[in-house]
Design an enzyme around this catalytic site. Structure first.
Site, PDB file in Angstrom:
ATOM      1  N   GLN A  28       0.862  -1.176   0.000  1.00 30.88           N
ATOM      2  CA  GLN A  28       0.000   0.000   0.000  1.00 30.88           C
ATOM      3  C   GLN A  28       0.903   1.231   0.000  1.00 30.88           C
ATOM      4  O   GLN A  28       1.720   1.408   0.890  1.00 30.88           O
ATOM      5  CB  GLN A  28      -0.882  -0.040   1.250  1.00 30.88           C
TER       6      GLN A  28
ATOM      7  N   ALA B 107     -11.885   2.164   4.888  1.00 29.14           N
ATOM      8  CA  ALA B 107     -10.910   1.356   4.152  1.00 29.14           C
ATOM      9  C   ALA B 107     -10.066   2.209   3.197  1.00 29.14           C
ATOM     10  O   ALA B 107     -10.298   3.411   3.047  1.00 29.14           O
ATOM     11  CB  ALA B 107     -11.645   0.261   3.390  1.00 29.14           C
ATOM     12  N   HIS B 108      -9.129   1.555   2.535  1.00 31.82           N
ATOM     13  CA  HIS B 108      -8.205   2.280   1.640  1.00 31.82           C
ATOM     14  C   HIS B 108      -8.933   2.948   0.477  1.00 31.82           C
ATOM     15  O   HIS B 108      -9.884   2.423  -0.059  1.00 31.82           O
ATOM     16  CB  HIS B 108      -7.075   1.393   1.144  1.00 31.82           C
ATOM     17  N   ASN B 109      -8.468   4.145   0.145  1.00 35.50           N
ATOM     18  CA  ASN B 109      -8.941   4.910  -1.026  1.00 35.50           C
ATOM     19  C   ASN B 109     -10.333   5.504  -0.833  1.00 35.50           C
ATOM     20  O   ASN B 109     -10.876   6.092  -1.773  1.00 35.50           O
ATOM     21  CB  ASN B 109      -8.961   4.051  -2.305  1.00 35.50           C
TER      22      ASN B 109
END
Lengths: 330, 330, 330
Positions: free
Chosen positions: C202, C243-245
């Site tokens: 990541q 969460a991511h993004n």
């Protein structure tokens, strides 16, 4: 699995622990405890639910604690301890013989305010921070890395694990708080209007009464103007959210990942199963039982049993589920 | 976004990383990686889902990794790396060229028991607490503020981030545990009857096998008499609750905020999507797929696909949802 | 409850705080604030919802802030402060008179990199870890045990509580982050195929804009290739998973235990009530309101109001609930 005692223990020692004072007829040593399926010579297992009868091996070696009325479930050969509350007494045996050695020491690596009052026989772990005016009662344990902010009061014989944050709180005696719980931060208090958000300072505290247990990474916010209160003997599991001004009366059971919104009050002995959500400003009567994942959005009278989201009386909820299944199977 | 390599890298270097040993026809440097929409001269992006074809710019500058059968999706001008598993190999490239520099040092500010055994090339951060008899394998990383209680065993090449608590646990190799996870505290074990609650001491451990990943602020309780077990290669996201005696077999995927109650067992490769709840004492067969927010209250045979709360076979659940929508639209 | 001011305060002081500059007719001291039910001589309470009129005692002693149009609800005897935004101004009074004394000191027990840049009037608590190249703006507060990993940037007047982990992040000004929040760890990024799981490194960051508030034990993952972004003025409660993004635009309200999956984008002013789940890769339009425990699995146009799991337009969802109740009552 089998768990062996560290010291020599006789059956008489075991019986004394649970207040059975008849003279034991068997002086063979008791070696430890086990699950039913791993029971063997010298071990004690507990049959506390007759559904588990199948797990008892046929060999007849070892000791089984159970209720007098389940005597006939136990295969021949086993020694028996027949008591009315087998699980409670089995728990007592575990507590007595597997008691953790506790070092009563205060780590020189902790940061302790000179104005804190620390009782006798207290353990304070490495890198703890104990603020100004904090009081910690006799026999309490404060795990490594726990931060107790100024003016928090902690009673006697508490067991507070590692990485816990405590502020704006008053904690009774015999309270357990597990790793990473967050007690007493400001709640989700803000006012949002056309001019944008403005924070509302939170002035209340968290009051935790005696014999409460709080799970790992659970969050309990301080009250806004009132206090957040956790009643005597209440058990809270991991990852639970308790918002500002919530009141839980005595002996509630709050299972993992439940969320209770601001100013809601739960009566004595309420059971909220896993992942339940309860809206703010509600009154949940004593003895209510709330099925897992339910969403409670209305007041509940005493002893309600509900399920579903939004929640309904459990019977109605079960009926709806059955009806829907039937409708798509037709 | 664009992410540039720190060193000079040629296309040949990139191909070598993913075991393509043909001689590269282009010796121009590769500058880094990017998303498809930010692709530019000297950058590599990955087309691993043909739904994202629209994101590829028309300019034709840069390198696209994709499957041979998607070759025709790539606009003209782009250099291509055609491989059967583009996402897997793109991940390898990222791993290789963005590897974090890891200092193998042991902070003098950590509190490490003289009876702990620390392997070679280990990092231990500031203010860590490493208890008596702990074993930490070669190449493992223990982030700042992590507490490893006595007798915990940690394998090789583990990556344990900051503020983690670990007790009563045995951890394999190449395990990742993210910030604030709580491993091995006592579970929600108590007995409640007319006499009030009594705690049941928890004697089991947590066994975490190789290549497991555990998310931030996730909680995994130790077993009561048995162990809690997390099988090889299983991935657990953030804020998940794993209760005592739960067994997750190999390669399960447990998405954020899932809760799994005590003594439940998941077979190999089970996928539980976000916020799923699974009741205690169940057997979930291998390869089951559980839709987000489902509530599983019964055993599931292998390869079941379920949704809803209480959960139903997914097709039935979808049918009910469609039927209900229709009924209120009529 | 009653909360008393520490200093002598007159009514005129109070009015000045909220920009009312008329000369006060009453020079009696104001002693503090209270809830409506505990109102008494010299105290101020706020009537910000006319449903709470019943809580006002009959005795007529004290001061009530409320809207001009609710003047007639206030029993005789009370002094009144009539303003258009009583709750906002009551919050201002609390902020002004209960401001926490903040010591601007840097603990000698913290571990601070020599390459970190620390602004003026900064507090850094005991056992903090501040990494290489970190920047902390003027007037910011970093609570005990917080770990700020290398190259994180923190703006001015931030309030970051204890036990927080921050990495791969850029944080604006006037941001509050509560105890135990985890900001910037790698997300749930892996690729699973026949060959087993492979981690996807990541590389993105977490960008937190000005005036954001983040709750206790909340987790916000760094982006994978893009960034995770939390817009200006957004409020996030406890135990939330981002969460991511994910992109949250300005002034969203995300209540406790909500989970938002990867790459989903929320428009301005979205309100997600407690325990909502939102699937990945969605676009939720501005001003949407999502009822508690809903499961959003599709894009939502601006100003949608939805409920249920899977979510439906709120009216349809309410209609279904009413219909089902009726069907099983018949």
């Amino acid at each position: 699995m089998k768990h062996f005692f560290k010291n020599n223990v006789s059956l008489q020692d075991v019986l004394t622990t649970i207040n059975i004072h008849e003279e034991s007829t068997d002086h063979a040593p008791v070696l430890g405890v086990s699950t039913l399926q791993d029971l063997d010579e010298g071990l004690i297992a507990c049959l506390h639910n007759h559904q588990y009868v199948d797990q008892i091996p046929a060999h007849g070696k070892g000791i089984i604690m159970t209720k007098p009325e389940w005597d006939h479930y136990v295969p021949s050969g086993y020694q028996k301890i027949l008591v009315d509350t087998p699980y409670r007494l089995f728990a007592s045996i575990l507590s007595h013989f597997f008691k953790k050695d506790r070092h009563c020491s205060i780590s020189p690596k902790a940061s302790i305010s000179p104005t804190a009052t620390i009782g006798k026989d207290v353990f304070i772990g490495d890198f703890c921070v104990i603020g100004d005016g904090v009081v910690i009662g006799d026999g309490s344990y404060i795990g490594h890395h726990t931060v107790v902010e100024s003016h928090v009061i902690i009673g006697q014989r508490c067991h507070i694990e590692s990485h816990v944050s405590i502020q704006s709180a008053q904690i009774g005696s015999s309270v357990t708080i597990k790793n990473g719980a967050r007690i007493g931060q400001g709640g989700f208090g803000f006012h949002m209007d056309d001019k944008g958000p403005i924070d509302v300072p939170q002035l209340g505290r968290v009051i935790i009464e005696d014999h409460v247990m709080i799970g790992a990474n659970t969050t309990i916010d301080r009250g806004s103007l009132e206090n957040t209160i956790i009643g005597k003997g209440t058990r809270i599991d991991n990852l639970v959210q308790i918002a500002h001004n919530v009141v839980l009366k005595d002996r509630c059971i709050i299972v993992a990942q439940v969320g209770i919104a601001g100013s809601t009050e739960l009566g004595e002995g309420v059971v909220a199963a896993g992942q339940v959500g309860i809206t703010g400003h509600l009154k949940i009567g004593k003895g209510c039982q709330i099925a897992a994942q339910s969403g409670v959005m209305k007041n509940l009278p005493d002893f309600s049993v509900v399920g579903g989201s939004p929640s309904l009386p459990a019977q109605k909820w079960l009926k709806i589920n059955a009806m829907l299944k039937k409708m798509v199977s037709a």
